[in-house]
Scaffold this active site. Structure first.
Site, PDB file in Angstrom:
ATOM      1  N   CYS A 120     -54.819  86.128   8.991  1.00 21.07           N
ATOM      2  CA  CYS A 120     -53.421  86.536   9.144  1.00 21.07           C
ATOM      3  C   CYS A 120     -52.441  85.748   8.277  1.00 21.07           C
ATOM      4  O   CYS A 120     -51.283  86.156   8.129  1.00 21.07           O
ATOM      5  CB  CYS A 120     -53.013  86.446  10.604  1.00 21.07           C
ATOM      6  SG  CYS A 120     -54.100  87.368  11.709  1.00 21.07           S
ATOM      7  N   HIS A 243     -45.914  86.194  10.505  1.00 21.42           N
ATOM      8  CA  HIS A 243     -47.021  87.068  10.876  1.00 21.42           C
ATOM      9  C   HIS A 243     -46.701  87.749  12.202  1.00 21.42           C
ATOM     10  O   HIS A 243     -46.204  87.118  13.134  1.00 21.42           O
ATOM     11  CB  HIS A 243     -48.311  86.257  10.984  1.00 21.42           C
ATOM     12  CG  HIS A 243     -49.408  86.980  11.670  1.00 21.42           C
ATOM     13  ND1 HIS A 243     -49.806  88.247  11.297  1.00 21.42           N
ATOM     14  CD2 HIS A 243     -50.194  86.632  12.738  1.00 21.42           C
ATOM     15  CE1 HIS A 243     -50.785  88.643  12.097  1.00 21.42           C
ATOM     16  NE2 HIS A 243     -51.038  87.689  12.972  1.00 21.42           N
ATOM     17  N   ASN A 273     -50.507  94.374  15.294  1.00 25.54           N
ATOM     18  CA  ASN A 273     -50.919  93.234  14.477  1.00 25.54           C
ATOM     19  C   ASN A 273     -51.848  93.735  13.377  1.00 25.54           C
ATOM     20  O   ASN A 273     -52.965  94.166  13.651  1.00 25.54           O
ATOM     21  CB  ASN A 273     -51.634  92.207  15.369  1.00 25.54           C
ATOM     22  CG  ASN A 273     -52.114  90.983  14.620  1.00 25.54           C
ATOM     23  OD1 ASN A 273     -52.270  90.991  13.407  1.00 25.54           O
ATOM     24  ND2 ASN A 273     -52.388  89.917  15.353  1.00 25.54           N
TER      25      ASN A 273
END
Length: 317
Positions: A120, A243, A273
């Site tokens: 990520c 993120h 996500n």
């Protein structure tokens, strides 16, 4: 705004791509049989919906779409690109890499082409490596892409993970510039491989509480250091693009950072996500919507599996 004296690199165009299929929280329960509901998911992570790619849609497809849009927005021809960096943990093939396949798809001749995997935090790592190649004189125009098809590694029997992840891509065109528009990177890792990983069964697994504690106790000082390296105070930031892991994590870091005048990206609400794609996807959407001033400073900050983290302040295109 320039973060150092003399020439450097800057982002001159952004683009993003999301699959057409929108999957709501209720869809997960009714179509995939996940033991969950809309209220439970929104309360814990803030997600309302996410996008899932079609079965035949790949990371290469999404990368090329986002990159093509970024080139068009930058007004730069594919023939000018001499470096392609793709951040991803879900390549359709290990060999050839995604960057080489994107090069072929877009008709880019003989660029330096490589993939990068820090989960990520991947886009911030990729942006830093592309910038450093430009500063070293090895490149003049780079495509930096974050792209994921996380549905390929999701276990829909594991409600602790399948409610979180989604598919998509974001891209940036980075060029050599007389004024440096990308601040020094602050990056690092903690060498913890036990809390976020792909298991032997091929599915992504996460110890959610451990990741949450790490993110809310350790990361804000690193984000602040990224600002300090760029010579920018948090109060000067016009945007904070972290993120997109969890709304509560985003809000916690933003509060501790003290970016009181910044637009805070919360694209996770509608996109879920998307790991390496989350920062460029959220950034591109905000710029496209006209919500950010051109030339203002924005902090990008990624964190994820490894556990890795990276951030830098950029001048918005």
């Amino acid at each position: 705004m320039s973060f150092t004296d003399g020439p450097g690199a800057r982002i001159v165009g952004l683009g993003h791509y999301q699959p057409t299929r929108v999957v709501t929280n209720d869809d997960l329960a009714t179509e995939w049989g996940v033991d969950t509901n809309d209220e439970w998911i929104q309360d814990r992570v803030g997600i309302k919906a996410r996008r899932f790619a079609a079965p035949d849609e790949t990371v290469v497809d999404m990368s090329a779409a986002a990159a093509g849009k970024a080139l068009a927005n930058a007004g730069i021809e594919a023939s000018e690109v001499d470096q392609i960096v793709v951040a991803t943990i879900t390549p359709p093939t290990i060999l050839p890499n995604v960057a080489s396949q994107v090069s072929t798809r877009l008709g880019i001749h003989a660029p330096g082409a490589y993939d990068l995997n820090t989960a990520c935090s991947g886009f911030s790592y990729a942006l830093a490596t592309a910038q450093q190649a430009i500063l070293a004189g090895a490149s003049k125009t780079a495509l930096v892409i974050g792209a994921e098809k996380l549905t390929n590694i999701m276990d829909f029997q594991d409600r602790t993970t399948c409610i979180l992840f989604a598919d998509g891509a974001g891209a940036a065109v980075v060029t050599a510039s007389e004024q440096n528009g990308i601040g020094p990177v602050l990056w690092g890792s903690e060498g913890r491989t036990d809390v976020l990983h792909v298991d032997d069964d091929g599915y992504i697994r996460q110890e959610g509480q451990a990741v949450f504690r790490w993110a809310t106790t350790k990361l804000a000082p690193f984000a602040l250091q990224a600002c300090e390296r760029a010579g920018v105070s948090p109060e000067e930031l016009v945007a904070f693009i972290p993120h997109q892991a969890n709304v509560r994590i985003i809000d916690h870091i933003a509060k501790r950072l003290g970016a009181k005048n910044a637009v805070i990206a919360r694209d996770i609400v509608e996109s879920g996500n998307t790991s390496s794609a989350s920062i460029p996807l959220a950034l591109s959407k905000l710029v496209e919507e006209g919500g950010l001033p051109s030339g203002g400073p924005a902090l990008l900050f990624g964190f994820g599996g490894g556990l890795t983290y990276a951030g830098q302040v950029i001048t918005l295109p």
